[in-house]
Design an enzyme around this catalytic site. Structure first.
Site, PDB file in Angstrom:
ATOM      1  N   LEU A  10       9.372  25.133  31.898  1.00 45.27           N
ATOM      2  CA  LEU A  10       9.705  25.353  33.306  1.00 45.27           C
ATOM      3  C   LEU A  10      10.762  24.329  33.722  1.00 45.27           C
ATOM      4  O   LEU A  10      10.459  23.182  34.002  1.00 45.27           O
ATOM      5  CB  LEU A  10       8.464  25.196  34.188  1.00 45.27           C
ATOM      6  CG  LEU A  10       7.251  26.073  33.854  1.00 45.27           C
ATOM      7  CD1 LEU A  10       6.113  25.807  34.845  1.00 45.27           C
ATOM      8  CD2 LEU A  10       7.633  27.549  33.862  1.00 45.27           C
ATOM      9  N   GLY A  16      14.773  18.790  30.685  1.00 43.39           N
ATOM     10  CA  GLY A  16      14.518  20.019  29.941  1.00 43.39           C
ATOM     11  C   GLY A  16      15.481  20.187  28.782  1.00 43.39           C
ATOM     12  O   GLY A  16      15.083  20.585  27.672  1.00 43.39           O
ATOM     13  N   SER A  17      16.745  19.860  29.008  1.00 41.93           N
ATOM     14  CA  SER A  17      17.743  19.940  27.935  1.00 41.93           C
ATOM     15  C   SER A  17      17.420  18.953  26.825  1.00 41.93           C
ATOM     16  O   SER A  17      17.574  19.253  25.637  1.00 41.93           O
ATOM     17  CB  SER A  17      19.142  19.662  28.501  1.00 41.93           C
ATOM     18  OG  SER A  17      19.503  20.635  29.465  1.00 41.93           O
ATOM     19  N   LYS A 106       6.016  13.082  38.405  1.00 44.50           N
ATOM     20  CA  LYS A 106       5.230  11.996  39.021  1.00 44.50           C
ATOM     21  C   LYS A 106       4.786  12.343  40.432  1.00 44.50           C
ATOM     22  O   LYS A 106       3.699  11.937  40.865  1.00 44.50           O
ATOM     23  CB  LYS A 106       6.038  10.696  39.036  1.00 44.50           C
ATOM     24  CG  LYS A 106       7.352  10.801  39.775  1.00 44.50           C
ATOM     25  CD  LYS A 106       8.160   9.533  39.679  1.00 44.50           C
ATOM     26  CE  LYS A 106       9.546   9.715  40.253  1.00 44.50           C
ATOM     27  NZ  LYS A 106      10.393  10.654  39.472  1.00 44.50           N
ATOM     28  N   GLU A 130       2.420  11.597  30.291  1.00 44.52           N
ATOM     29  CA  GLU A 130       2.940  10.277  29.931  1.00 44.52           C
ATOM     30  C   GLU A 130       4.316  10.017  30.537  1.00 44.52           C
ATOM     31  O   GLU A 130       4.621   8.910  30.992  1.00 44.52           O
ATOM     32  CB  GLU A 130       3.014  10.150  28.403  1.00 44.52           C
ATOM     33  CG  GLU A 130       3.577   8.830  27.904  1.00 44.52           C
ATOM     34  CD  GLU A 130       2.692   7.650  28.259  1.00 44.52           C
ATOM     35  OE1 GLU A 130       3.139   6.813  29.069  1.00 44.52           O
ATOM     36  OE2 GLU A 130       1.577   7.560  27.738  1.00 44.52           O
ATOM     37  N   GLU A 191      20.637   8.477  42.279  1.00 47.76           N
ATOM     38  CA  GLU A 191      20.958   9.797  42.819  1.00 47.76           C
ATOM     39  C   GLU A 191      21.945   9.666  43.982  1.00 47.76           C
ATOM     40  O   GLU A 191      22.106   8.586  44.564  1.00 47.76           O
ATOM     41  CB  GLU A 191      19.684  10.477  43.318  1.00 47.76           C
ATOM     42  CG  GLU A 191      18.604  10.648  42.260  1.00 47.76           C
ATOM     43  CD  GLU A 191      18.947  11.714  41.239  1.00 47.76           C
ATOM     44  OE1 GLU A 191      19.861  12.534  41.501  1.00 47.76           O
ATOM     45  OE2 GLU A 191      18.315  11.721  40.168  1.00 47.76           O
ATOM     46  N   LYS A 206       4.387   6.135  41.100  1.00 42.14           N
ATOM     47  CA  LYS A 206       4.014   5.682  39.763  1.00 42.14           C
ATOM     48  C   LYS A 206       2.851   4.699  39.815  1.00 42.14           C
ATOM     49  O   LYS A 206       1.965   4.725  38.947  1.00 42.14           O
ATOM     50  CB  LYS A 206       5.231   5.054  39.084  1.00 42.14           C
ATOM     51  CG  LYS A 206       6.356   6.056  38.835  1.00 42.14           C
ATOM     52  CD  LYS A 206       7.633   5.383  38.401  1.00 42.14           C
ATOM     53  CE  LYS A 206       8.750   6.399  38.196  1.00 42.14           C
ATOM     54  NZ  LYS A 206      10.034   5.765  37.862  1.00 42.14           N
TER      55      LYS A 206
END
Length: 443
Positions: A10, A16-17, A106, A130, A191, A206
């Site tokens: 997902l 994801g890459s 998270k 993890e 960001e 976290k």
């Protein structure tokens, strides 16, 4: 299970890459470890036509969650889409369909981790995360497995690489906060909207996860006290250096006798503390165990491949559990019910910078105030200011309760000689007794 484990992914962003690349490049090692191949069968994306930096067959891509969640051939769902609402819904659907889930989310774990783990147990599914804390550092596995025989008393660390990079540049190069943030953004460490990082919200999520696992208790995100770094001034970092300290954004969680405190706040660390040497975008977590003593976990806290490594490691554990037939036993219910410590129960040393009227008796009034509250000073520094008739006083206290320190702040505001309280921060560790340009105060 057969000779292949099928994965539904997902999200196909940076992480994801990285997962796709790692599974492809490590396939031979995966087969060696697991006795079967691991293949990504389907990937949920928002835009089928987007140009991507990973080779993936167009037939693997879908915009329909059901193509993954309702596919009986998919054994494990890897959720790296981010956000909470859709991710929560898809995770529940995956468990109900008997699929195991691995995530790096998270936000999702901090808000809904306990409920999702309960659902996973009900459906005999594994749920691993993890990668949700400190990227490629195996801190969660270190706590739940490596230190399982110990009683953990405290966890503290640098769990946000963006803020650590900014503070490193401010400390070592004298950059302003704004300049250091821009450099972090240009290098991809921050960001375009850095709010979650610089205001401490990312670190708070976290620490909620770390606190829950370390102490086997529920830690609500709302129970984490949070202060960020955007209001830090170079003057405080410089004074800290003169006293023998380095400024870091520290996440801390402590629990004893059912009394807990969890916080994220700028903290002046003694230069000989191991965390003071952690620079740039790196993360480190310091764990205090009653039996083992002090241990530290260090490494890259983010990035495509470090995070993907943590996810694929969780994936390997899931497949091993499948082969052994022990899925659904990976998590334990919280064992204790902890309450937050009151300000009277919380203690520490504190750094304080104030502007006072430059007149005879000004410091005496301040000293008397603290003496009346039974607070002594470890360090004192007084310097004249360019602004006429004002002086700057910097103090570091000995150990005192938070309630007492807050009372002192309140009374300082009421003193006529105090023009402004500029800043105050927690101090961790003992700096050398003799530091050039400062005075060691008498108790």
């Amino acid at each position: 299970m057969g000779n292949k484990v099928s994965i539904g992914l997902l999200g196909l962003g940076v992480v994801g890459s990285g997962i796709m690349k790692l599974i492809e490049s490590q396939q031979e090692e995966l087969v060696h470890q697991l006795g079967c191949s691991v293949e990504v069968k389907s990937v949920l994306v928002r835009n089928l036509d987007k140009v991507r930096d990973v080779n993936v067959q167009q037939t693997f891509l879908t915009t329909k969650p059901a193509d993954i969640l309702e596919d009986p051939e998919i054994d494990v769902v890897v959720e790296v889409m981010g956000g909470t609402e859709e991710a929560y819904h898809y995770t529940l659907e995956a468990f109900k369909a008997g699929k195991h889930v691995v995530t790096a989310n998270k936000d999702l774990i901090a808000l809904h981790g306990t409920a999702l783990e309960e659902t996973a147990r009900e459906h005999k599914c594994d749920y691993y995360y993890e990668a949700s804390v400190a990227g490629g550092i195996p801190i969660l596995r270190g706590i739940t497995d490596g230190l399982a025989a110990d009683k953990i008393e405290k966890v503290m660390g640098i769990v946000n690489g963006t803020t650590n990079y900014i503070l490193t540049k401010m400390t070592s190069e004298g950059m302003t906060y704004e300049a250091a943030l821009k450099e972090a953004q240009d290098l991809g460490f921050a960001e375009s909207d850095p709010t979650a990082d610089v205001e401490g919200l990312d670190a708070a999520r976290k620490m909620a996860i770390l606190g829950r696992l370390a102490f086997s208790t529920d830690v609500a995100l709302s129970e984490v006290e949070v202060n960020g770094i955007k209001d830090l001034e170079l003057a405080d970092l410089e004074y800290g250096r003169k006293f023998g300290y380095t400024m870091k954004l520290i996440g801390s969680a402590e629990c004893e006798d059912g009394q807990m405190e969890v916080s994220v706040q700028p903290t002046l660390l003694s230069n000989d503390h191991p965390l003071a040497a952690v620079k740039n975008e790196y993360n480190a977590v310091y764990v205090y165990g009653k039996a083992v003593g002090e241990t530290m976990f260090y490494g890259p806290g983010a990035g495509s491949l470090p995070t993907a490594t943590a996810i694929v490691s969780d994936l390997i554990t899931v497949v091993k559990n499948m082969r052994l037939g022990v899925n659904g036993n990976s998590s334990l219910k919280p064992r204790i019910s902890a309450t937050l410590r009151s300000s009277e129960q919380r203690s520490g040393q504190y750094y304080l910078r104030i502007h006072v009227k430059d007149q005879i008796g000004a410091f005496s009034e301040i000293s008397t105030l603290f003496n009346d509250l039974h607070v002594s000073f470890k360090r004192i520094l007084q310097t004249p200011m360019k602004q006429k008739n004002l002086a700057e006083i910097i103090l570091i206290t000995h150990q005192t309760s938070l309630a007492t320190f807050e009372n002192a702040l309140k009374q300082l505001y009421e003193l006529d000689v105090v023009q402004q309280i500029k800043s105050y921060y927690k101090v961790e560790g003992d700096a050398p007794d003799e530091v050039a340009g400062t005075t060691k105060a008498l108790s």
